[in-house]
Design an enzyme around this catalytic site. Structure first.
Site, short mmCIF file in Angstrom:
data_model
loop_
_atom_site.label_atom_id
_atom_site.label_comp_id
_atom_site.label_asym_id
_atom_site.label_seq_id
_atom_site.Cartn_x
_atom_site.Cartn_y
_atom_site.Cartn_z
N GLU A 144 0.80 -1.23 0.00
CA GLU A 144 0.00 0.00 0.00
C GLU A 144 0.84 1.28 0.00
OE1 GLU A 144 -3.05 0.15 2.96
OE2 GLU A 144 -4.06 -1.63 2.22
N GLU A 146 -5.06 -8.65 1.06
CA GLU A 146 -5.83 -8.29 2.26
C GLU A 146 -7.30 -8.32 1.90
OE1 GLU A 146 -4.74 -4.66 4.30
OE2 GLU A 146 -2.61 -5.17 4.15
#
Length: 810
Positions: free
Chosen positions: A441, A516
């Site tokens: 991220e 995720e």
């Protein structure tokens, strides 16, 4: 017959020579634990005069400082605290309310730039080495220090390890004393964080003193990989040999393999090598294994390879590692295959802290946590978002759990390239590691040319050091093919599960993985939203705006082959990052299990569809005296074909179980028994919950009753509060006091309450913890004396409980 006898004699001769190798290697090298006998004292990041004058005193103006400074062997540290490592100083600090994001994300512990008095830690270690070893090479090995650690030995500066997660080793040969003691000093600076979650601080992993000959195999210098050929395998062994003498060396090297029981299997020939002073070389050798055992989740078979270096006809060094033989295949259309068998990735993301002990986990705790995940049905573990401790990978190797091993940052600076290289060299022999991750991220750069170029640089390093695996990147992006996604071999999705199908349609040749997924927030044993105590209901109904419920993502992953599978955020609750609340919450709600490893209801959803075990779980509990006659939302998680629900013997209807889903009934509450009967392929499964009586008994359940008396082994003891019939009282929150006798110590307590501000670490003789919804936990570490220990748990007005643990020799 003569041929067989000759062959057997030859194998016996080789086996005896290998035993001799092991005997001689003990004298050629040693790996000594330096975990015990440290001294610790806080420094201060804002005031040098409170930081032993660090910053004012000139500690680096000469190569060695033998004055009375903090780094000098002459410095008096007798008043410092005595500790052993692994040590996390943050877990013992009090909770502090604050409105800063830094504080809530790290669990409201006073560490970081705003808390100079508890963000610097000084460690000192005194040790001696026998003079007979003065011709050896010495290396100090730190498995993990959080973070930015500066190290001195006998007043000499050795180096600084910037990373809070990757360990580092230092050659200290030139600084060693053999006639007097050695003093090592470590300054740990935790004023800057690396993550946005609880990270702890201190020397929280093991420390080793390694001694070898000056012709040796360096750390990470043995690389083993295999090729499966039908029932057989070719094992490739690459060994780096280094010459730290001042002369050219003529040496030989060979390797041999044993099975999981230590039985000799095969040996290479001896290969000659010539090395100039201060040079190294890589020697490549091969061995054939017939009828090779493959490493799998069901049978995690581990071989051992031992690489041996000889000089002047003497064994000078050997390095051994366990390895597994298996094949990996990632297919963009059909998914993931392990040993040719299709396998859906049923993974969890996890941080490394645990209730009571923070980040300083005894080795046993790694195995305990992996066993809990496997029981749930998980087959993969993502080390989010940093290098794991080596013992975690050893647990995954031994128990059969795949690992997605992750680089801390998407960065190609010399510092992070060095970290990535150290990560790969350290972990590439672990069969559990099936995939690398180059980052997570990086919103500012992941879609840009910067991200693309950095990714290409890291991927080139990965392919050079480990061409037998591939990489992913955890991208919080939807159907976007730019930046990192243009070059990453396996596209990782953080959430955005709704975009996976479109991305696959547009990029059908790139395998897809949910790095995720989910992020349902739940509080164990709570069934109504409570914004005062900051709790959320313990069902699959609440998820943050960026995430999804469990059923939403898993149905997509389970029913589409092009999904490799995914990793749930998270397997366990963790300290910090409280969501959707802040204070009084001090840990997350994301876990399928809480910080103690106690299952929440969502655990049984995953277990239903991730295992072949018979699962039939009813929730909530059935203690609702204040709701007599009111409707209760009853959930049943099961993998049965259909389920019928009964209240006090009366049927409430039968329902077919939708695959990858659950069942619900509205039931008007009356005390008694709620029972479910399911049928799975014709087999009857039953489960029931009952209205309990008042809490009466404290019950202790040790995970194991035998501990090794080595000062390191540990066990978890889970505590339940039950009524007179032995039924756990689901809303009991009594305070429990703990009394331990024998050679052991309590190292932490917890209860899974995400808003509890009770201390995880208490004063000796004053250990206590309240139960949370019927449960709490104690972690005990063994001493070194053989015998028995006894833990007693007492609570006012309740019948006490106890457990006997036996300490035995290793």
């Amino acid at each position: 017959m003569q041929k067989i006898t000759t062959y057997s004699f030859a194998k016996l001769s080789v086996f005896i020579s290998c035993l001799l190798v092991n005997f001689l290697a003990v004298n050629a090298q040693e790996k000594t634990s330096l975990d015990e006998g440290w001294k610790f004292h806080f420094g201060n990041s804002a005031h040098p005069e409170k930081d032993f004058d660090y910053g004012n005193t000139l500690l680096l103006h000469k190569s060695n400082v033998f004055e009375t400074t903090i780094i000098s062997p002459k410095f008096v540290d007798t008043a410092w605290s005595k500790i052993n490592v692994p040590h996390d100083w943050v877990v013992a600090l009090p909770f502090v309310k604050s409105s800063t994001h830094e504080m809530d994300s790290h669990g409201y512990k006073p560490v970081g730039g705003l808390y100079p008095e508890t963000s610097i830690g000084w460690y000192r270690k005194h040790f001696t080495v026998d003079k007979s070893k003065s011709n050896k090479r010495f290396e100090i090995q730190f498995d993990g220090i959080y973070r930015n650690a500066a190290i001195w030995i006998n007043g000499f500066y050795v180096g600084t390890n910037f990373s809070g997660y990757l360990g580092k080793s230092y050659d200290i040969t030139d600084y060693m004393n053999f006639d007097t003691e050695n003093v090592m000093v470590v300054r740990v600076d935790a004023t800057q964080s690396e993550g946005w979650f609880y990270e702890g601080a201190g020397i929280y992993r093991h420390v080793w003193l390694n001694s070898t000959d000056k012709i040796f195999i360096p750390e990470g210098g043995l690389f083993v990989h295999s090729e499966v050929k039908g029932k057989n395998a070719i094992v490739n062994i690459e060994t780096t040999v280094q010459n730290n003498t001042f002369n050219t060396s003529n040496s030989t090297i060979y390797a041999y393999i044993t099975d999981r029981n230590g039985k000799f299997i095969a040996k290479t020939s001896e290969q000659k090598i010539t090395l100039a002073s201060a040079k190294n070389t890589i020697v490549k050798q091969k061995l054939n294994l017939n009828n090779a055992h493959l490493w799998s989740l069901e049978n995690p078979y581990l071989y051992k390879v031992i690489s041996v270096v000889k000089s002047e006809n003497k064994i000078v060094h050997q390095t051994k590692t366990r390895f597994g033989i298996r094949t990996l295949k990632f297919d963009a259309q059909e998914g993931f295959f392990l040993n040719g068998k299709h396998l859906k990735i049923q993974g969890t993301n996890n941080h490394q802290d645990h209730a009571g002990i923070g980040s300083a986990l005894p080795d046993y705790m790694q195995y305990y946590r992996i066993k809990l995940l496997k029981k749930m049905g998980s087959n993969a573990y993502r080390t989010s978002h940093h290098a794991p401790t080596p013992e975690l990978l050893e647990a995954c190797d031994s128990l059969g759990m795949l690992v997605l091993d992750e680089q801390r940052l998407l960065n190609s600076s010399p510092e992070y390239i060095d970290q990535f290289e150290r990560l790969i060299r350290r972990d590439r022999n672990h069969p559990s590691v099936f995939l690398w991750s180059i980052g997570n991220e990086e919103g500012g750069i992941q879609k840009t040319e910067y991200g693309k170029k950095i990714a290409q640089s890291l991927l080139a390093i990965q392919k050079d050091l480990d061409p037998f695996r591939t990489s992913t990147y955890a991208a919080d992006m939807g159907n976007e093919f730019k930046g990192v996604n243009e070059v990453i071999p396996i596209r990782g999705f953080n959430y955005r599960e709704y975009a996976v199908a479109d991305y696959h349609r547009d990029h059908p040749n790139q395998p897809l993985l949910g790095t995720e997924m989910g992020s349902t927030v739940t509080t164990r044993g709570i069934y109504e939203k409570d914004s005062i105590r900051a709790y959320v209901p313990d069902q699959d109904i609440t998820a943050p705006w960026w995430a999804s419920k469990a059923e939403t993502w898993w149905k997509l992953a389970a029913e589409n082959d092009y999904w490799l599978g995914g990793f749930v955020w998270t397997g366990f609750d963790y300290r910090g990052e409280p969501t959707p609340y802040q204070w009084p919450n001090i840990n997350s709600h994301f876990g399928i299990m809480d910080v103690c490893g106690f299952p929440k209801n969502i655990y049984y959803y995953y277990q239903s569809w991730w295992t072949n075990e018979d699962v039939l779980h009813i929730s909530p509990h059935w203690n609702w005296p204040e709701k007599l006659g009111e409707p209760i939302d009853v959930w049943v998680n099961s993998n049965a074909d259909g389920v019928e629900l009964f209240l006090n013997g009366k049927s409430l209807g039968k329902k077919a179980m939708p695959r990858n889903s659950h069942l619900q009934w509205q039931v008007n509450y009356e005390p008694g028994t709620l029972e479910a009967i399911g049928y799975k392929k014709g087999k009857k499964i039953t489960s029931k919950i009952e209205t309990t009586g008042q809490v009466l008994i404290v019950v202790l359940s040790p995970d194991k009753n035998l501990l090794t008396a080595d000062g390191k082994d540990a066990t978890v003891i889970n505590i339940s509060l039950t009524d007179e019939k032995g039924r756990e009282v689901p809303n009991a929150n009594n305070m429990i006091s703990f009394y331990l006798s024998g050679d052991a110590k309590i190292i932490g307590v917890g209860n899974g309450d995400p808003s509890s501000h009770e201390p995880d670490q208490c004063k000796v003789g004053a250990w206590q913890r309240s139960a949370f919804n019927g449960k709490c936990q104690v972690i005990i570490q063994a001493g070194k004396s053989v015998g028995s220990i006894k833990l007693e748990a007492k609570s006012n007005g309740l019948q006490s409980g106890s457990a006997i643990i036996n300490l035995v020799k290793s």
